[in-house]
Design a protein around this motif. Structure first.
Motif, PDB file in Angstrom:
ATOM      1  N   SER A   3      10.821   6.622  -6.009  1.00  0.00           N
ATOM      2  CA  SER A   3       9.626   5.859  -6.412  1.00  0.00           C
ATOM      3  C   SER A   3      10.027   4.564  -7.108  1.00  0.00           C
ATOM      4  CB  SER A   3       8.760   6.670  -7.366  1.00  0.00           C
ATOM      5  OG  SER A   3       8.324   7.813  -6.755  1.00  0.00           O
ATOM      6  N   ILE A   4      11.040   4.655  -7.959  1.00  0.00           N
ATOM      7  CA  ILE A   4      11.473   3.453  -8.687  1.00  0.00           C
ATOM      8  C   ILE A   4      12.009   2.404  -7.709  1.00  0.00           C
ATOM      9  CG2 ILE A   4      13.197   2.575 -10.344  1.00  0.00           C
ATOM     10  CD1 ILE A   4      12.815   5.269 -11.846  1.00  0.00           C
ATOM     11  N   ALA A  15       3.816  -2.755  -5.949  1.00  0.00           N
ATOM     12  CA  ALA A  15       4.775  -1.845  -6.609  1.00  0.00           C
ATOM     13  C   ALA A  15       4.235  -0.417  -6.647  1.00  0.00           C
ATOM     14  CB  ALA A  15       5.086  -2.328  -8.013  1.00  0.00           C
ATOM     15  N   VAL A  16       2.896  -0.278  -6.634  1.00  0.00           N
ATOM     16  CA  VAL A  16       2.297   1.066  -6.600  1.00  0.00           C
ATOM     17  C   VAL A  16       2.117   1.513  -5.148  1.00  0.00           C
ATOM     18  CG1 VAL A  16       0.223   2.403  -7.199  1.00  0.00           C
ATOM     19  CG2 VAL A  16       1.136   0.762  -8.819  1.00  0.00           C
ATOM     20  N   LYS A  17       1.707   0.566  -4.301  1.00  0.00           N
ATOM     21  CA  LYS A  17       1.354   0.926  -2.923  1.00  0.00           C
ATOM     22  C   LYS A  17       2.564   1.332  -2.073  1.00  0.00           C
ATOM     23  CE  LYS A  17      -2.851  -1.766  -2.229  1.00  0.00           C
ATOM     24  NZ  LYS A  17      -3.342  -2.995  -1.576  1.00  0.00           N
ATOM     25  N   PRO A  65       5.639   2.779  -2.841  1.00  0.00           N
ATOM     26  CA  PRO A  65       6.067   4.184  -2.986  1.00  0.00           C
ATOM     27  C   PRO A  65       5.012   5.163  -2.504  1.00  0.00           C
ATOM     28  CG  PRO A  65       5.967   3.092  -5.144  1.00  0.00           C
ATOM     29  CD  PRO A  65       5.675   2.061  -4.124  1.00  0.00           C
ATOM     30  N   ALA A  66       3.726   4.798  -2.747  1.00  0.00           N
ATOM     31  CA  ALA A  66       2.634   5.684  -2.323  1.00  0.00           C
ATOM     32  C   ALA A  66       2.631   5.848  -0.810  1.00  0.00           C
ATOM     33  CB  ALA A  66       1.301   5.112  -2.793  1.00  0.00           C
ATOM     34  N   LEU A 126       5.464   8.296   0.099  1.00  0.00           N
ATOM     35  CA  LEU A 126       5.336   9.650  -0.460  1.00  0.00           C
ATOM     36  C   LEU A 126       4.074  10.363   0.018  1.00  0.00           C
ATOM     37  CD1 LEU A 126       6.655   8.951  -4.074  1.00  0.00           C
ATOM     38  CD2 LEU A 126       7.881   9.947  -2.164  1.00  0.00           C
ATOM     39  N   ILE A 127       2.988   9.612   0.158  1.00  0.00           N
ATOM     40  CA  ILE A 127       1.749  10.262   0.618  1.00  0.00           C
ATOM     41  C   ILE A 127       1.877  10.641   2.106  1.00  0.00           C
ATOM     42  CG2 ILE A 127      -0.752   9.978   0.953  1.00  0.00           C
ATOM     43  CD1 ILE A 127      -0.761   8.291  -1.597  1.00  0.00           C
ATOM     44  N   LEU A 181      -3.760   0.870   3.415  1.00  0.00           N
ATOM     45  CA  LEU A 181      -3.423   0.420   2.051  1.00  0.00           C
ATOM     46  C   LEU A 181      -3.173  -1.093   1.973  1.00  0.00           C
ATOM     47  CD1 LEU A 181      -1.033   3.256   0.820  1.00  0.00           C
ATOM     48  CD2 LEU A 181      -3.386   2.899   0.148  1.00  0.00           C
ATOM     49  N   LEU A 192      -7.432  -6.067  -3.727  1.00  0.00           N
ATOM     50  CA  LEU A 192      -6.873  -4.723  -3.912  1.00  0.00           C
ATOM     51  C   LEU A 192      -6.747  -4.028  -2.559  1.00  0.00           C
ATOM     52  CD1 LEU A 192      -6.023  -2.868  -6.292  1.00  0.00           C
ATOM     53  CD2 LEU A 192      -8.301  -1.872  -6.194  1.00  0.00           C
ATOM     54  N   PHE A 193      -7.684  -4.316  -1.696  1.00  0.00           N
ATOM     55  CA  PHE A 193      -7.668  -3.765  -0.336  1.00  0.00           C
ATOM     56  C   PHE A 193      -8.400  -4.735   0.574  1.00  0.00           C
ATOM     57  CE2 PHE A 193     -11.470  -2.403  -2.420  1.00  0.00           C
ATOM     58  CZ  PHE A 193     -12.452  -2.555  -1.463  1.00  0.00           C
TER      59      PHE A 193
END
Lengths: 260, 232
Positions: free
Chosen positions: A39-40, A62-64, A66-67, A70-71, A223, A236-237
């Protein structure tokens, strides 16, 4: 940090790492460590690609990123697990999770290793199209290597399990159900049951990788934006929910071919 | 480290074998170790884990929330709906992190005895490290530092190690059969009831047909046995 030590072990001695997963040694701590470290790395790379646009885009990417990885993994993991156990796999759910996480972690490390290159092009060339193309190439390359390693890893683990099984109980069963004289073929021609399951699991794995790519690309599309188009305010989207990745690809091909 | 000292150390691998759980400086079997509060290095590691875990929860919650909110029309694209979405997502993430910590705390409560033993193991290993330092200092030429009676110290450490190993094994067995041990009063009363029932059965079975047959079979067997003995 212990989390990174686990990742370094994976990179340095993958065979040992996979063997430990096969034997179920410290699976939980491996999963947690790989989750955190990957994730990092993804977050760092996501922040770099978001830096092409604005600060909110940096945080958002930075959030999207890794998501996204992983998702996709969470969505596809049950399919692989249940289909595989149906065809004779003896691995547990957490072992599958650890195995797939090794792939995601390798991809994250490879992406992180490309970070200085991406950063260099980001700073030196302010060309959105080129930056997009460069990243597509990097994502494709890292993804292919990761998937190849996962494929090899799965083959290694399932084959090692098969060998253990073989040494425990020698298998010679004819590929027929009824006892007819034709069944008495030389031993070398006999197909062990486990071999058939192994072949089936390999096919299943190939199918699953296709499914993983399918889900991953659609989730990536949902995303959006990861890069942030130049001259446009932060989003954001993207508002158009009805479109999908494949429609867009077909549209792009038509455009390139001059049909539109 | 000298070989005799190395043998006395209780390694992490040995600890995991003895306790049957994954043990690290911060965790024990998926729960926090209470000693993290007393050790600054471990406290830092704990705080880092908390931060990373919250980050991980956010990474999962925000995009999933985004997809769900978009699908149900909760996100219209304006700033107020985005702010509301972020607030809700953060709230859910905090709630999940809180529940996770609560779970860890609850799990840690059931491992109190193990936590205490692990602290004792840490102390034991620290003493061994101290003895090693004294050994190294003593190895320097013209050094005046040395253990007065190394043999006795090692004997004491051996005894400590043995008792710690025994304690860890006992704790593992007690933990494994916790439910069984917790039900011991119930079990004892069950056994007593069963005994009374058995005695009652013995008395009543003499009266019924089955008991009579049994008695007869027994008498036949006895007489055959006696006959054979006489023949011999």
């Amino acid at each position: 940090m212990k989390y990174f030590a686990v990742l370094i072990t994976l990179l340095r001695d993958r065979t040992l790492f996979l063997e430990e997963i096969r034997q179920g040694i410290k699976i939980e701590s491996k999963i947690v460590s790989l989750l955190i470290s990957s994730s990092i790395f993804f977050a760092v790379y996501g922040a770099i690609i978001g830096a092409n646009s604005s600060l909110p885009q940096v945080i958002s990417s930075a959030v999207k990123l890794p998501a996204l990885y992983l998702i996709t993994l969470i969505i596809c993991l049950p399919t692989l697990f249940f289909f595989d156990i149906l065809f004779g796999s003896t691995l547990a759910f957490n072992q599958y999770a650890a195995l797939i996480l090794t792939t995601v972690s390798v991809i994250s490390v490879l992406l992180f290793s490309f970070a200085p290159v991406t950063l260099f092009f980001l700073v030196s060339i302010r060309d959105y199209e080129f930056f997009l193309l460069l990243n597509i190439a990097i994502f494709a390359l890292t993804g292919l290597i990761g998937v190849k390693l996962f494929y090899q890893g799965m083959q290694f683990v399932t084959e090692a399990n098969y060998k253990t099984f073989k040494s425990r109980e020698p298998l010679v069963k004819l590929d027929k159900t009824e006892d007819t004289p034709e069944d008495f073929v030389p031993v070398k021609d006999a197909i062990p049951v486990e071999d058939k399951s192994q072949k089936m699991r390999t096919k299943l794995l190939q199918f699953w990788l296709f499914l993983y790519a399918l889900v991953g690309s659609q989730l990536g599309w949902t995303l959006r934006p990861f890069f942030g188009a130049p001259g446009e305010p932060f989003q954001l989207f993207r508002s158009e929910i009805e479109s999908n990745f494949y429609q867009q690809v077909i549209r792009m091909i038509f455009t390139v071919l001059g049909f539109q | 480290m000298q070989a005799d000292l190395e043998e006395l150390r209780i390694t992490q691998k040995e600890l995991e074998n003895l306790s049957g759980l994954e043990v690290s400086e911060v965790f024990m079997g998926g729960a926090w170790r209470p000693s993290i509060i007393r050790n600054p290095k471990r406290l830092l590691s704990f705080l880092m884990t908390e931060v990373f875990t919250f980050g991980l929860i956010l990474i999962f919650c925000l995009p999933i929330g985004l997809i769900v909110a978009r699908s149900f029309g909760g996100l219209t694209g304006d700033a107020s709906s985005a702010a509301q979405f972020l607030q809700v997502s953060f709230g859910v993430s905090v709630a999940i992190a809180f529940l996770w910590n609560l779970y860890m705390w609850q799990k840690g409560k059931s491992l109190k005895l193990l936590a205490h033993l692990l602290d004792e193991v840490d102390k034991h290993n620290e003493i061994i490290a101290a003895v090693d330092v004294i050994d190294e200092l003593g190895a320097i030429k013209n050094s005046t530092i040395s253990l007065i009676d190394r043999g006795e110290v090692l004997a004491a450490l051996t005894a400590t190690r043995e008792s710690l190993v025994c304690a860890l094994m006992t704790e593992k067995i007690l933990r494994k059969h916790k439910r069984f041990i917790a039900r011991r009063h119930e079990l004892f009363s069950n056994i007593e009831t069963s005994l009374v029932t058995l005695q009652h059965l013995r008395v009543t079975s003499q009266a019924d047909e089955y008991g009579q047959l049994l008695n007869e079979a027994l008498q036949i067997g006895m007489s055959v046995h006696q006959e054979m003995k006489q023949d011999i």
